[in-house]
Enzyme design. Structure first.
Site, PDB file in Angstrom:
ATOM      1  N   CYS A 136     -51.446  43.325  35.106  1.00 54.48           N
ATOM      2  CA  CYS A 136     -51.956  43.402  35.889  1.00 54.48           C
ATOM      3  C   CYS A 136     -52.548  44.630  35.199  1.00 54.48           C
ATOM      4  CB  CYS A 136     -51.331  44.164  37.015  1.00 54.48           C
ATOM      5  SG  CYS A 136     -51.543  45.465  38.231  1.00 54.48           S
ATOM      6  N   CYS A 139     -52.692  47.998  37.233  1.00 56.40           N
ATOM      7  CA  CYS A 139     -51.280  48.279  37.256  1.00 56.40           C
ATOM      8  C   CYS A 139     -50.682  49.209  36.271  1.00 56.40           C
ATOM      9  CB  CYS A 139     -50.955  47.580  37.690  1.00 56.40           C
ATOM     10  SG  CYS A 139     -51.015  46.597  39.485  1.00 56.40           S
ATOM     11  N   ASP A 140     -50.833  48.591  34.861  1.00 54.68           N
ATOM     12  CA  ASP A 140     -50.731  49.439  33.361  1.00 54.68           C
ATOM     13  C   ASP A 140     -51.336  49.355  32.719  1.00 54.68           C
ATOM     14  OD1 ASP A 140     -48.076  48.610  35.075  1.00 54.68           O
ATOM     15  OD2 ASP A 140     -48.476  46.723  34.160  1.00 54.68           O
TER      16      ASP A 140
END
Ligand code: FAD
Ligand code: NAP
Length: 322
Positions: A136, A139-140
């Protein structure tokens, strides 16, 4: 074998299911949440979450989900340790059967079974998840600011992830197993023209390699044409080979699109069956974020409450007319 009845049956305990539960419980619907094999959902397999609103500092995914569950229980949700193996959506009550034989009966049903990122299944991938390997970018990606990053895959998701990651790095490499991309032409054009992105064609990732500190340092690659082996040094690798929504239970019972996602009325969590709602990653192949899952979970609960109020009003009106 026990039969559990509720006005709102929720399958899934990720952000979508728990948000539906919080709203449903506060509306007096005494929801039941059947948690499934991954209580708390996908966020329980990540570490830092820093884009869920309400927290100035980074929070941990498992902690966030424990808090969400505690909030749901605090307002009256019943949590069940069970996994649903079959459903009957013929109504008027919707029933689900747990793997131990318990029956769950709901006047409304909220499906929040989520999705799972597909993984390559090669050596080092699982061990380095959260330590350089992710599925992701939204997200990261932030954690790899200024670092060399690889994205694996050749579809829309991989290309979008690579483009997104250029916000954080000017050294992004897309690694694809063939010599042409599956992604839409417009995305391909953007990718191939981008000065911060290179493409490695015809390469398969064979292994994710850790350095002495236990984080990702390189990938072992094999050329899919020549079989030649090579090493690719990188600190971040994003596996973007698709997602698999958890919709097996609903095949033949609800409309499922070509990607396996439950089809809902656009802009709502309503399925084609009145009283059955779908929210979160199980119906959303675009955003796939905790906050959007929570948002659609809230919408599902509000719609379920309205559906029941309207049905009860209609029942009373028909009794009065007799
Ligand atoms: P899920 O979280 O997938 O939950 C699904 C639930 O359904 C689970 O509880 C499961 O047990 C249950 N279930 C499935 N089948 C059954 C069944 N048969 N019976 C009963 N229960 C069942 N998003 C962000 O916004 N920020 C981040 O930083 C972030 N980081 C991420 C990191 C990783 C590694 C991953 C994989 C995802 C990340 N995401 C992040 C995405 C986010 O986790 C998802 O968008 C979100 O969890 C989706 O919520 P959901 O409730 O729809 O489904
Ligand atoms: P996808 O279209 O199925 O593409 C998956 C990619 O990963 C393919 O290039 C595939 O390679 C590769 N792949 C699969 N398994 C692999 C493996 N084991 N090893 C190496 N590579 C592997 O998945 P997606 O990109 O997630 O898209 C899913 C759906 O969502 C699509 O319908 C897509 O259009 C849609 N989507 C749309 C948007 C948008 O509209 N903006 C954004 C994201 C997703 P091959 O090409 O060789 O098969």
């Amino acid at each position: 074998m026990t039969t559990h009845t509720t006005r709102m049956l929720i399958i899934g305990s990720g952000p979508a299911g728990l948000s539906a539960a919080i709203y449903g419980a506060r509306a007096g619907m005494e929801p039941i949440v059947v948690q499934g094999l991954q209580p708390g959902g996908q966020l329980t397999i990540t570490t830092d979450v820093e884009n869920y609103p309400g927290f100035r500092d980074v929070v941990q995914g498992p902690w966030l989900m424990q808090e969400m569950q505690a909030q749901a229980e605090h307002v009256g949700t019943r949590m069940m340790w069970d996994t649903i193996t079959s459903v009957d959506l013929s109504g008027p009550k919707f029933t689900a059967t747990g793997d131990g034989g318990d029956i769950y009966e709901g006047d409304t049903l909220v499906i929040a079974t989520g999705a799972q990122a597909k993984w390559l299944g090669v050596e080092g991938e699982e061990a380095l998840s959260g330590k350089g390997v992710s599925a992701c970018a939204t997200c990261d990606g932030f954690f790899f600011k200024g670092k060399k990053i690889a994205v694996i895959g050749g579809g829309n998701t991989a290309v979008e992830e690579a483009l997104y990651l250029t916000n954080h790095s000017d050294d992004v490499t897309l690694i694809h197993r063939r010599d042409s991309l599956r992604a839409e032409k417009i995305l391909q054009d953007r990718l191939l023209a981008h000065p911060s992105i290179s493409v490695l064609w015809n390469k398969r990732v064979e292994q994710f390699v850790a350095g002495e500190d236990g984080t990702l340092t390189s990938l072992k690659l094999a050329d899919t044409q020549t079989g030649e082996h090579s090493d690719f040094s990188t600190e971040g690798a994003f596996v973007a080979i698709g997602h698999a929504p958890s919709t097996e239970l609903f095949k033949g019972k609800l409309e499922i699109d070509g990607g396996g996602y439950i089809v809902v009325e656009p802009g709502t969590p309503k399925t084609a069956i009145p009283g059955v709602f779908a929210c979160g990653d199980v119906m959303d192949h675009i955003y796939r974020q905790a906050v959007t899952a929570a948002g659609t979970g809230c919408m599902a609960a509000l719609d379920a409450e309205r559906y029941l109020a309207e049905r009860e009003f209609a029942d009373k009106a028909s009794v009065a007319a007799q």
